[in-house]
Design an enzyme around this catalytic site. Structure first.
Site, PDB file in Angstrom:
ATOM      1  N   THR A  67       0.466  -1.714   0.365  1.00 39.68           N
ATOM      2  CA  THR A  67       0.096   0.039  -0.308  1.00 39.68           C
ATOM      3  C   THR A  67       0.699   1.468   0.192  1.00 39.68           C
ATOM      4  O   THR A  67       0.083   2.446  -0.200  1.00 39.68           O
ATOM      5  CB  THR A  67      -0.694  -0.181   1.325  1.00 39.68           C
ATOM      6  OG1 THR A  67      -1.676  -1.151   0.805  1.00 39.68           O
ATOM      7  CG2 THR A  67      -1.529   1.512   1.365  1.00 39.68           C
ATOM      8  N   TYR A  80      -7.864   1.208  -4.499  1.00 38.01           N
ATOM      9  CA  TYR A  80      -6.941   1.764  -4.568  1.00 38.01           C
ATOM     10  C   TYR A  80      -6.283   0.091  -5.072  1.00 38.01           C
ATOM     11  O   TYR A  80      -6.744  -0.570  -4.878  1.00 38.01           O
ATOM     12  CB  TYR A  80      -5.886   2.287  -3.509  1.00 38.01           C
ATOM     13  CG  TYR A  80      -5.595   1.615  -1.994  1.00 38.01           C
ATOM     14  CD1 TYR A  80      -6.558   1.461  -1.311  1.00 38.01           C
ATOM     15  CD2 TYR A  80      -3.876   0.832  -2.303  1.00 38.01           C
ATOM     16  CE1 TYR A  80      -5.926   0.216  -0.302  1.00 38.01           C
ATOM     17  CE2 TYR A  80      -3.822   0.024  -1.057  1.00 38.01           C
ATOM     18  CZ  TYR A  80      -4.431  -0.356  -0.530  1.00 38.01           C
ATOM     19  OH  TYR A  80      -4.188  -1.062   0.760  1.00 38.01           O
ATOM     20  N   THR A 146       1.846  -4.151   4.132  1.00 36.84           N
ATOM     21  CA  THR A 146       1.745  -4.681   5.643  1.00 36.84           C
ATOM     22  C   THR A 146       0.884  -5.767   5.972  1.00 36.84           C
ATOM     23  O   THR A 146       1.080  -6.256   7.172  1.00 36.84           O
ATOM     24  CB  THR A 146       1.128  -3.406   6.301  1.00 36.84           C
ATOM     25  OG1 THR A 146      -0.313  -3.197   5.888  1.00 36.84           O
ATOM     26  CG2 THR A 146       1.616  -1.791   6.232  1.00 36.84           C
ATOM     27  N   ASP A 147       0.154  -6.758   5.498  1.00 35.78           N
ATOM     28  CA  ASP A 147      -0.319  -7.342   5.759  1.00 35.78           C
ATOM     29  C   ASP A 147       0.721  -8.681   5.642  1.00 35.78           C
ATOM     30  O   ASP A 147       0.334  -9.460   7.125  1.00 35.78           O
ATOM     31  CB  ASP A 147      -0.675  -8.138   4.539  1.00 35.78           C
ATOM     32  CG  ASP A 147      -2.067  -7.281   3.630  1.00 35.78           C
ATOM     33  OD1 ASP A 147      -3.185  -6.461   4.473  1.00 35.78           O
ATOM     34  OD2 ASP A 147      -2.503  -7.423   2.671  1.00 35.78           O
ATOM     35  N   LYS A 219       0.718  -7.317  13.167  1.00 34.37           N
ATOM     36  CA  LYS A 219      -0.147  -6.385  12.465  1.00 34.37           C
ATOM     37  C   LYS A 219      -1.825  -6.823  13.703  1.00 34.37           C
ATOM     38  O   LYS A 219      -2.242  -7.815  13.673  1.00 34.37           O
ATOM     39  CB  LYS A 219      -0.740  -6.439  11.408  1.00 34.37           C
ATOM     40  CG  LYS A 219      -1.914  -5.499  10.467  1.00 34.37           C
ATOM     41  CD  LYS A 219      -1.435  -5.626   9.347  1.00 34.37           C
ATOM     42  CE  LYS A 219      -2.492  -4.398   8.594  1.00 34.37           C
ATOM     43  NZ  LYS A 219      -2.824  -4.670   7.088  1.00 34.37           N
ATOM     44  N   GLU A 338      -1.702 -28.924  29.040  1.00 39.02           N
ATOM     45  CA  GLU A 338      -3.114 -29.094  29.151  1.00 39.02           C
ATOM     46  C   GLU A 338      -2.960 -30.527  27.787  1.00 39.02           C
ATOM     47  O   GLU A 338      -3.838 -31.248  27.942  1.00 39.02           O
ATOM     48  CB  GLU A 338      -4.556 -28.162  28.412  1.00 39.02           C
ATOM     49  CG  GLU A 338      -5.372 -28.756  28.488  1.00 39.02           C
ATOM     50  CD  GLU A 338      -6.626 -27.919  28.524  1.00 39.02           C
ATOM     51  OE1 GLU A 338      -6.628 -26.513  28.383  1.00 39.02           O
ATOM     52  OE2 GLU A 338      -7.753 -28.159  28.540  1.00 39.02           O
TER      53      GLU A 338
HETATM   54  N1  ASP Z   1      -2.384  -5.269   1.077  1.00 42.10           N
HETATM   55  C1  ASP Z   1      -1.904  -4.634   1.139  1.00 42.10           C
HETATM   56  C2  ASP Z   1      -0.649  -5.464   1.733  1.00 42.10           C
HETATM   57  O1  ASP Z   1      -0.035  -5.862   2.353  1.00 42.10           O
HETATM   58  C3  ASP Z   1      -2.180  -3.767   2.437  1.00 42.10           C
HETATM   59  C4  ASP Z   1      -0.718  -3.209   2.919  1.00 42.10           C
HETATM   60  O2  ASP Z   1       0.222  -2.764   2.594  1.00 42.10           O
HETATM   61  O3  ASP Z   1      -1.032  -1.710   4.075  1.00 42.10           O
HETATM   62  O4  ASP Z   1       0.639  -4.723   0.553  1.00 42.10           O
END
Ligand code: ASP
Length: 383
Positions: A67, A80, A146-147, A219, A338
């Protein structure tokens, strides 16, 4: 190989014959984060005020997409596409970045990180090791979605053979959004990568003014700018416009120092997500598709339903590596609580979440580690 030996080799490789700023004479000392005060402040705040161009630290930016490189769809208020802007576009969006570091930029890939894969990981890791081995940079910033940023950070943390910093940055809003967070995060990432105090901390993730270590970062929110947390340890530092502050002295305690695997794909390891009313179908499907390792994203303390426990134990009995992690999101999975790992032939993930447990198991398998007791020791060293 003992961890201290691996660290010694990493230190020797980094220091042998190369003019590496802040390199300690004794690699053991360097690995333990005990470089001299002149070479490296142990903790606390270091100023990132601009220096004259000839004395700037050298930072290479390796762009992979995400992103942070995303652009809005013309026909949508929210839509986007990730991975459209180039590395140079990202640099151009940050005024004064060239006052913090002497920059180089390369495009490794341009994909949403939901499509991150073994091929890109190997290309990225090989390139990072190549740059550091040639003394081509003092630090490296990787721009990334970020994923799966926590997965790439964890992978790199265990295969980069240098005490120099690798910093992953991303953003929650695309580059064309109102108040896009990418430029500020890239600036922060370059500040950290350029900072001598960032050495010997392995791979880090920097977003929203916060520095996280690769082992614990995850995340935690689908869309919020403040999404990255380190649930078990807390962040390792913070960044503001003028300074980088680390909470603790550097100590390189988590890196296992694997070689970068020769080729993709890595051995197949599947994650089995546990839930109420579960049967063994997912386990059997994974085995039917050739999984050499299974990671349970268990309920609670790495727990699951009786039919799944039986199927996992049977798989372990046939030589499949089975690791019990948890879907909970924080805390450690306790060995022999457990569920009795000794009886089941399973391994406890301790503090590693399912996604990172999967990567560690892949790295162990590709390096020929198949003894569950050794796997347990390596999970203890890496978590
Ligand atoms: N789907 C995007 C990615 O991980 C989300 C992001 O970058 O925040 O490339």
């Amino acid at each position: 190989m003992a961890r201290s030996s691996i660290l010694r080799i990493v230190g020797l490789l980094a220091c042998s014959g190369l003019l590496v700023a802040g390199c300690a004479n004794d690699p053991e000392e360097s690995a333990a984060g005990k470089t001299s005060a002149a070479a490296q402040p142990a903790a606390g705040t270091s100023s990132n005020q601009s220096q004259s161009p000839g004395t700037l630290p050298r930072v290479t930016i390796l762009a992979t997409g995400g992103t942070i490189a995303g652009k809005a769809n013309a026909n949508s208020a929210v839509g986007y596409t990730a991975g459209e802007a180039t590395a140079q576009d990202l640099i151009d969006a940050v005024p004064g970045l060239d006052k913090i570091a002497a920059l180089q930029a390369e495009q490794i890939s341009n994909i949403g990180s939901q499509d991150m894969n073994d091929e890109v990981w190997l290309k990225l890791a090989d390139r990072i090791n190549e740059i550091f081995a040639a003394d081509g940079a003092d630090g490296i910033v990787v721009t990334h979605g970020t994923d799966t940023i926590e997965e790439t950070a964890f992978f790199l943390d265990h295969v980069v053979a240098s005490p120099k910093p690798v910093v992953l940055v991303g953003s929650m809003r695309p580059s064309t959004a109102l108040s896009a967070d990418g430029p500020a995060n890239l600036r922060s990432g370059v500040q950290v990568a350029a900072d001598p105090a960032a050495r010997d901390r392995g791979t880090m993730v920097v977003l929203n003014d916060t520095i996280h270590g690769a082992t614990d970062v995850t995340k935690s929110n689908t869309t919020s700018l403040q999404t990255f947390v380190s649930p078990n340890t807390g962040p390792i530092g913070h960044v503001d416009a003028a300074a980088v502050t680390f909470a603790e002295p550097a100590e390189q305690q988590t890196r296992l120092g694997f070689p970068v695997p020769d080729s993709a794909p890595l051995p197949r390891v599947d994650i089995i997500y546990s839930h109420a009313g579960m049967d063994a179908t997912a386990v059997n499907d994974a085995l039917g598709h050739g999984a050499r390792g299974l990671v349970l994203a268990g309920v609670g303390d790495g727990n699951t339903a009786k039919p799944v426990v039986s199927a996992l134990s049977a798989a372990a009995g046939k030589g499949v590596l089975v690791v019990r992690s948890s879907r909970v999101g924080s805390g450690a999975v306790v060995r022999n609580a457990e569920l009795n790992d000794d009886e089941l032939g399973t391994v406890s993930a301790l503090g590693l979440n399912p996604a990172k447990s999967r990567i560690l198991l892949q790295l162990l398998l590709v390096n020929g580690v198949t003894d569950p007791q050794q796997v347990q020791r390596d999970f203890a060293a890496a978590s």
